[in-house]
Design a protein around this motif. Sequence first.
Motif, mmCIF file in Angstrom:
data_model
loop_
_atom_site.group_PDB
_atom_site.id
_atom_site.type_symbol
_atom_site.label_atom_id
_atom_site.label_comp_id
_atom_site.label_asym_id
_atom_site.label_seq_id
_atom_site.Cartn_x
_atom_site.Cartn_y
_atom_site.Cartn_z
ATOM 1 N N ARG A 134 0.844 -1.190 0.000
ATOM 2 C CA ARG A 134 0.000 0.000 0.000
ATOM 3 C C ARG A 134 0.883 1.245 0.000
ATOM 4 O O ARG A 134 2.085 1.169 0.227
ATOM 5 C CB ARG A 134 -0.936 -0.013 1.204
ATOM 6 C CG ARG A 134 -0.205 0.015 2.532
ATOM 7 C CD ARG A 134 -1.138 0.341 3.682
ATOM 8 N NE ARG A 134 -0.503 0.192 4.971
ATOM 9 C CZ ARG A 134 0.358 1.038 5.525
ATOM 10 N NH1 ARG A 134 0.735 2.130 4.861
ATOM 11 N NH2 ARG A 134 0.879 0.820 6.709
ATOM 12 N N ARG A 135 0.233 2.371 -0.227
ATOM 13 C CA ARG A 135 0.960 3.635 -0.187
ATOM 14 C C ARG A 135 1.429 3.932 1.235
ATOM 15 O O ARG A 135 0.785 3.565 2.211
ATOM 16 C CB ARG A 135 0.076 4.776 -0.682
ATOM 17 C CG ARG A 135 -0.170 4.700 -2.171
ATOM 18 C CD ARG A 135 -0.538 6.054 -2.735
ATOM 19 N NE ARG A 135 -0.703 5.955 -4.165
ATOM 20 C CZ ARG A 135 0.275 6.107 -5.048
ATOM 21 N NH1 ARG A 135 1.492 6.355 -4.635
ATOM 22 N NH2 ARG A 135 0.039 6.010 -6.331
ATOM 23 N N TYR A 136 2.547 4.606 1.316
ATOM 24 C CA TYR A 136 3.123 5.056 2.582
ATOM 25 C C TYR A 136 2.156 6.016 3.277
ATOM 26 O O TYR A 136 1.517 6.852 2.636
ATOM 27 C CB TYR A 136 4.451 5.758 2.288
ATOM 28 C CG TYR A 136 5.028 6.533 3.440
ATOM 29 C CD1 TYR A 136 5.798 5.891 4.398
ATOM 30 C CD2 TYR A 136 4.812 7.908 3.568
ATOM 31 C CE1 TYR A 136 6.349 6.606 5.467
ATOM 32 C CE2 TYR A 136 5.350 8.625 4.622
ATOM 33 C CZ TYR A 136 6.115 7.962 5.564
ATOM 34 O OH TYR A 136 6.650 8.663 6.614
ATOM 35 N N ALA A 137 2.096 5.921 4.589
ATOM 36 C CA ALA A 137 1.366 6.875 5.435
ATOM 37 C C ALA A 137 2.356 7.404 6.477
ATOM 38 O O ALA A 137 3.306 6.705 6.846
ATOM 39 C CB ALA A 137 0.193 6.173 6.126
ATOM 40 N N GLU A 138 2.133 8.611 6.960
ATOM 41 C CA GLU A 138 3.061 9.216 7.924
ATOM 42 C C GLU A 138 3.319 8.324 9.125
ATOM 43 O O GLU A 138 4.432 8.305 9.668
ATOM 44 C CB GLU A 138 2.549 10.578 8.391
ATOM 45 C CG GLU A 138 2.822 11.686 7.394
ATOM 46 C CD GLU A 138 2.465 13.055 7.957
ATOM 47 O OE1 GLU A 138 2.849 13.343 9.114
ATOM 48 O OE2 GLU A 138 1.830 13.820 7.223
#
Length: 156
Positions: free
Chosen positions: A5-9
């Motif tokens: 998945r896309r990176y999250a903070e």
Amino acid sequence: MPEIRRYAEADWPSIARIHDAARLDELRDSAGVEAFLTLEQTAEGEGLFDGDLWVAVEDGEVAGFAAYAEAELTWLYVDPARYRRGLGRALLRHTLANSSDETVECTVLDGNPAALALYLSEGFEVVETRTGGLAGNESFQATGHIMTWRRSAPAR
């Protein structure tokens, strides 16, 4: 198969830990561990957030990450405790599948045979080998293999 998945903070502590552990392995047989800098020290200057940033999640934990910008796979690291489980391959394949570029480039440090074997097995070819300042810590010399991957024409 990991979830990608896309990176999250909220992933920052995990990718920093993964990078810092795996980078030492990467440098050990190439530029030397003396050249080590943390992700905290290099992320901005080396463009970690300049394009797409993906994370691989295994058993509910971030286990690796890959970054891609301007037709280049710029970062790919896997938690050393999870080496040889297909996470790097899954991240690489995901990145290539989500790229619209016909040709993708990456650089593998000389002395990193596992990474070199992975990229070769996925269709990358070494197009040049050069020695110069280590990306991210130019005061150290390193030899890198510049590799390219070309999207195949669809089968007819």
